[in-house]
Design a protein around this motif. Structure first.
Motif, PDB file in Angstrom:
ATOM      1  N   GLY A 192     108.269  70.527 -23.680  1.00 41.03           N
ATOM      2  CA  GLY A 192     108.624  70.982 -25.020  1.00 41.03           C
ATOM      3  C   GLY A 192     109.420  69.918 -25.753  1.00 41.03           C
ATOM      4  N   THR A 193     109.898  70.271 -26.946  1.00 41.71           N
ATOM      5  CA  THR A 193     110.670  69.357 -27.787  1.00 41.71           C
ATOM      6  C   THR A 193     112.158  69.697 -27.695  1.00 41.71           C
ATOM      7  N   TYR A 194     112.985  68.665 -27.594  1.00 36.89           N
ATOM      8  CA  TYR A 194     114.424  68.837 -27.465  1.00 36.89           C
ATOM      9  C   TYR A 194     115.136  67.916 -28.459  1.00 36.89           C
ATOM     10  N   GLN A 195     116.347  68.316 -28.848  1.00 38.22           N
ATOM     11  CA  GLN A 195     117.179  67.441 -29.672  1.00 38.22           C
ATOM     12  C   GLN A 195     118.208  66.764 -28.775  1.00 38.22           C
ATOM     13  N   ALA A 210     115.058  72.861 -29.299  1.00 35.06           N
ATOM     14  CA  ALA A 210     114.621  72.686 -30.680  1.00 35.06           C
ATOM     15  C   ALA A 210     114.754  74.008 -31.422  1.00 35.06           C
ATOM     16  N   ASP A 214     114.911  63.828 -32.045  1.00 33.82           N
ATOM     17  CA  ASP A 214     114.049  64.839 -31.438  1.00 33.82           C
ATOM     18  C   ASP A 214     113.070  64.140 -30.505  1.00 33.82           C
ATOM     19  N   ILE A 215     113.035  64.598 -29.259  1.00 33.22           N
ATOM     20  CA  ILE A 215     112.213  63.954 -28.236  1.00 33.22           C
ATOM     21  C   ILE A 215     111.366  65.020 -27.554  1.00 33.22           C
ATOM     22  N   ARG A 216     110.100  64.697 -27.332  1.00 35.42           N
ATOM     23  CA  ARG A 216     109.183  65.633 -26.682  1.00 35.42           C
ATOM     24  C   ARG A 216     109.000  65.262 -25.211  1.00 35.42           C
ATOM     25  N   GLU A 255     106.719  65.907 -21.873  1.00 32.25           N
ATOM     26  CA  GLU A 255     105.387  66.347 -21.463  1.00 32.25           C
ATOM     27  C   GLU A 255     105.386  66.717 -19.991  1.00 32.25           C
ATOM     28  N   THR A 272     109.517  60.951 -19.374  1.00 30.19           N
ATOM     29  CA  THR A 272     109.705  60.409 -20.719  1.00 30.19           C
ATOM     30  C   THR A 272     110.998  59.602 -20.762  1.00 30.19           C
TER      31      THR A 272
END
Length: 357
Positions: free
Chosen positions: A230-233, A205, A248-250, A252, A257
């Motif tokens: 974290g958050t990723y594109q 991100a 955008d996907i987080r 955990e 996920t």
């Protein structure tokens, strides 16, 4: 015990005038400039002197006051002495137990962790020397006591920490703070995108696109990625043309996920024909572009196939010296054929007569 008398004030004032006199000569007390001064009560024992106009130094024996310095031979030293191998590596080795967890209160990772132990002192090449490595879940390394840099990698997740190994049998716990990410895609009608035409790229991100870093590329649907929390594109590619979706996907820590993106696109096959439903004319060059003129794809053949995002397009077909053009629309999930008729020719009338064959 007799005590030495303090220096009379007038004598002290006189001596200050000789601070800059070169060393190696001694002036007798009789040569001290008195200037006709009368001794004060604190100058008892100091004879009265008259004024002197010159200073006559007393010659000293040859070599007096000089300390001989012996000749010492010192071996030459290089400008830079490389750092020797740390003594830690030469000491008796002891057992260092390593264990990794996804989260602090989670279970130990059973397998798949790559452990690397480095010396904290850079080598001559500027890199940290690799001391030991192992692969698995909980592992034991035989190393000398000392300070180390430990790196644990789990898939594309990883953590680096400094450890101090005392030499006793100890267990070093590493908390990875990572999770899993599984990706897939469907079409607008909820039909799954064919797996053989679907790939994903994963980036970090960032506020600006140029600051993003690629984490993984060519990820297939259903594949599980291990990533730091974290958050990723995520960039989903349906085919190799312009059917691209970003999300955008987080991720955990300690969790898997599962994310599914939706594509609005269709697969089209192009044909140049003399009549509707007719036989495709071979040796045709194709160009597909947006109404504004941005070229999406160029191809050569009788039946070129493309996967295009939903929207309006213009297709141009060239056969021999003739050019044909048609506008068409792509509807999501509506896979179809796009026929370009020879009656759509650009240029002189009757151009279709020379096409084909």
């Amino acid at each position: 015990m007799a005590q030495s008398a303090p220096i009379p004030s007038f004598l002290d004032r006189s001596l200050r005038g000789f601070e800059d006199h070169p060393s190696g000569a001694y002036a007798s007390p009789s040569a001290i400039p008195g200037g006709g001064l009368v001794p004060t009560p604190d100058a008892v024992g100091v004879p009265r002197t008259g004024p002197l106009k010159t200073l006559n130094p007393i010659a000293l024996p040859e070599g007096f006051g000089k300390i001989p310095v012996p000749n010492i031979t010192v071996p030459g030293l290089p400008a830079y002495a490389p750092q020797p191998v740390p003594q830690l590596l030469e000491q008796p080795r002891r057992a260092l137990a390593l264990e990794a967890r996804l989260v602090e209160d989670g279970q130990a990772v059973p397998s798949g962790v790559v452990w690397r132990l480095f010396s904290p002192i850079p080598g001559s090449d500027g890199k940290l020397p690799l001391v030991a490595t192992a692969t698995g879940g909980a592992v034991t390394l035989d190393v000398a006591p000392g300070s180390y840099i430990l790196h644990a990698a789990y898939g594309r997740a990883g953590i680096t920490k400094r450890i101090n190994f005392t030499g006793l049998r100890t267990r070093e716990l590493v908390v990875l703070e990572c999770g899993g990410l599984k990706l897939n895609a469907v079409l607008a009608d909820h039909e799954p995108v064919p797996a053989d035409k679907l790939l994903f790229d994963v980036y970090t991100a960032a506020a600006n696109e140029r600051d993003r870093q690629m984490i993984a590329t060519g990820v297939t649907p259903g594949q599980t990625l291990r990533l730091n929390a974290g958050t990723y594109q995520v960039v989903s590619h349906y085919g190799s043309d312009n059917a691209v979706v970003r999300a955008d996907i987080r991720v955990e820590a300690g969790k898997l996920t599962e994310a599914t993106v939706e594509h609005h696109a269709a697969q089209l096959t192009f044909k140049l024909v003399r009549e509707e439903g007719g036989e495709a004319i071979a040796d045709t060059a194709w160009s597909v572009s947006t109404p504004s003129g941005d070229v999406i794809r160029e191809s050569v053949g009788a039946f070129p196939s493309m996967i295009l995002a939903e929207g309006d397009y213009v297709v141009v077909a060239r056969n021999k010296d003739h050019v044909y053009q048609r506008e068409f629309e792509v509807v999501s999930s509506a896979n179809t054929d796009v026929e370009v008729m020879t009656s759509d020719a650009l240029g002189a009338p009757g151009a279709e007569e020379g096409s084909g064959d």
